[in-house]
Design an enzyme around this catalytic site. Structure first.
Site, PDB file in Angstrom:
ATOM      1  N   SER A 181     -19.362 -18.725 -66.429  1.00 41.86           N
ATOM      2  CA  SER A 181     -18.326 -19.314 -66.287  1.00 41.86           C
ATOM      3  C   SER A 181     -17.269 -18.301 -66.556  1.00 41.86           C
ATOM      4  O   SER A 181     -17.318 -17.186 -66.257  1.00 41.86           O
ATOM      5  CB  SER A 181     -18.133 -20.484 -67.037  1.00 41.86           C
ATOM      6  OG  SER A 181     -16.836 -21.424 -66.594  1.00 41.86           O
ATOM      7  N   ASP A 286     -21.280 -27.194 -58.427  1.00 37.82           N
ATOM      8  CA  ASP A 286     -20.470 -26.466 -59.152  1.00 37.82           C
ATOM      9  C   ASP A 286     -19.231 -26.214 -58.255  1.00 37.82           C
ATOM     10  O   ASP A 286     -19.285 -25.608 -57.192  1.00 37.82           O
ATOM     11  CB  ASP A 286     -20.889 -25.103 -59.424  1.00 37.82           C
ATOM     12  CG  ASP A 286     -19.865 -24.400 -60.422  1.00 37.82           C
ATOM     13  OD1 ASP A 286     -18.807 -24.772 -60.544  1.00 37.82           O
ATOM     14  OD2 ASP A 286     -20.201 -23.131 -60.589  1.00 37.82           O
ATOM     15  N   HIS A 316     -22.046 -27.074 -62.879  1.00 40.85           N
ATOM     16  CA  HIS A 316     -21.654 -25.860 -63.732  1.00 40.85           C
ATOM     17  C   HIS A 316     -22.274 -25.832 -65.301  1.00 40.85           C
ATOM     18  O   HIS A 316     -22.375 -26.985 -65.847  1.00 40.85           O
ATOM     19  CB  HIS A 316     -20.313 -26.060 -63.925  1.00 40.85           C
ATOM     20  CG  HIS A 316     -19.541 -24.917 -64.265  1.00 40.85           C
ATOM     21  ND1 HIS A 316     -19.402 -23.680 -63.387  1.00 40.85           N
ATOM     22  CD2 HIS A 316     -18.919 -24.386 -65.405  1.00 40.85           C
ATOM     23  CE1 HIS A 316     -18.684 -22.484 -64.177  1.00 40.85           C
ATOM     24  NE2 HIS A 316     -18.474 -23.218 -65.125  1.00 40.85           N
TER      25      HIS A 316
END
Length: 353
Positions: A181, A286, A316
């Site tokens: 991320s 995601d 995610h």
């Protein structure tokens, strides 16, 4: 007169396959994290410290991996947590362990190297890949905006560049940057900064970049963002927008080089042969996946070595949840990536003056 047709029920948004308990748990985490965001753009750090307690380093092996906290830079009080597999350390006493410089996720603002999920994830990476993992506790937004975490990432490489700083045998000619991320975004920008001037490092050679669902964006709303907003956990349009506002310089929008890899300023370093091969993870649930695919296409268009690991059912940050089979599979892929790229890295290092 015939009646006008009435709208049917709105099509349901796709839902990631997971247990009801997991779905509920993630929803609670999302709500609680959102509650710590203040209207003035700051965070309630006191509340966050209660919700995300720091776990201590463990000097004796736990599941085959030991850890310790190290100071990377005394002036800025930058710290990191170093993980190493105990058995591999003994075997690598001569050659030294490859090292992964890791950056945790959390939208540049949340979590830390000592968060339980990331402590456990780094421990698994060190065990499966037989590497040392230096998890950087970089400065977080909104207190520290761009380029603070990028500067901290480069400082971590400078720390490793000096053999006097090594608390155990490390082979920094086989050095990797990795993160998920926001951490994947940081790893990318640290790699391109390194590639701008690799000769300024006496010993460190980047052998690879592991970008796990990296956090990129732009002013445009992509199909995956719109399709999965509100349906997938952890990432939402509102939450991502807040994180960019908290991290980017005041007045900047998501066309900024930190967010948008297509920005001209974001190209610096990418043309360099020192920019390393990339292992990129993309999850089918995601909302950021369209940006990640464009990222892969951009790098491939520049002739870069990009290996994409697609997980159609993954949310995610899937890899920090051992309950998902994909989490174990990706960490095994990381181990393979390190093993395959290590010989090339060693050959490249021997060519350096």
């Amino acid at each position: 007169m015939a009646e006008a047709p009435t709208p049917t029920t709105l099509a349901r948004k796709p839902r990631p396959p997971m247990s009801r308990l997991m779905r509920l748990s993630l929803k609670v985490v999302d709500r609680v994290a959102d509650a710590t965001r203040r209207a003035d753009g700051t965070l309630n750090r006191c509340a966050l410290s209660l919700l995300d307690p720091r776990v201590p380093a463990i000097s004796s092996p736990c599941r085959g991996v030991a850890s310790r906290d190290v100071v990377l830079d005394r002036a800025s009080r930058l710290r990191a947590r170093l993980f190493h597999p105990a058995a591999a350390t003994a075997k690598a006493s001569a050659a030294g362990l490859p090292v992964i410089v890791f950056f945790h996720g959390g939208g540049f603002a949340f979590l830390s190297a000592a968060s339980p999920a990331y402590d456990a994830a780094c421990r698994r990476i060190a065990r499966y890949a037989s590497v040392a993992v230096l998890s950087v506790d970089y400065r977080r937004a909104p207190e520290h905006r761009f380029p603070a975490p990028y500067d901290d990432g480069l400082a971590a490489l400078r720390f490793l560049d000096d053999p006097k700083n090594h608390p155990l045998p490390l082979d920094v000619t086989r050095c990797y940057v990795a993160g998920d991320s926001a951490g994947g975004n940081i790893a990318h920008h640290v790699a391109r900064r390194y590639a701008l001037d690799p000769s300024s490092f006496r010993n460190v050679r980047l052998a690879g970049l592991v970008a796990i669902q990296p956090f990129f964006g732009g002013e445009e709303r992509t199909d995956s963002e719109l399709r999965l907003d509100g349906a997938a956990p952890i990432v939402s349009i509102d939450r991502a927008d807040w994180m960019w506002r908290a991290f980017l310089p005041a007045g900047a929008d998501r066309t900024h080089e930190a967010a948008n890899f297509a920005h001209p300023a974001a190209a610096a370093g990418l043309e360099s042969p020192a920019f390393p091969p990339v292992l990129l993870a993309i999850g089918g649930f995601d909302p950021l996946q369209d940006w990640q695919r464009r990222y892969a296409e951009t790098l491939k268009g520049m002739g870069k070595d990009v290996r994409v690991a697609e997980y159609p059912d993954a949310i995610h940050a899937f890899y920090v949840f051992p309950v998902f089979d994909d989490a174990r599979d990706f960490i095994i892929r990381m181990a393979q990536f390190v093993a395959e790229s290590a010989p090339a890295a060693a050959a490249a290092a021997s060519d350096q003056p």
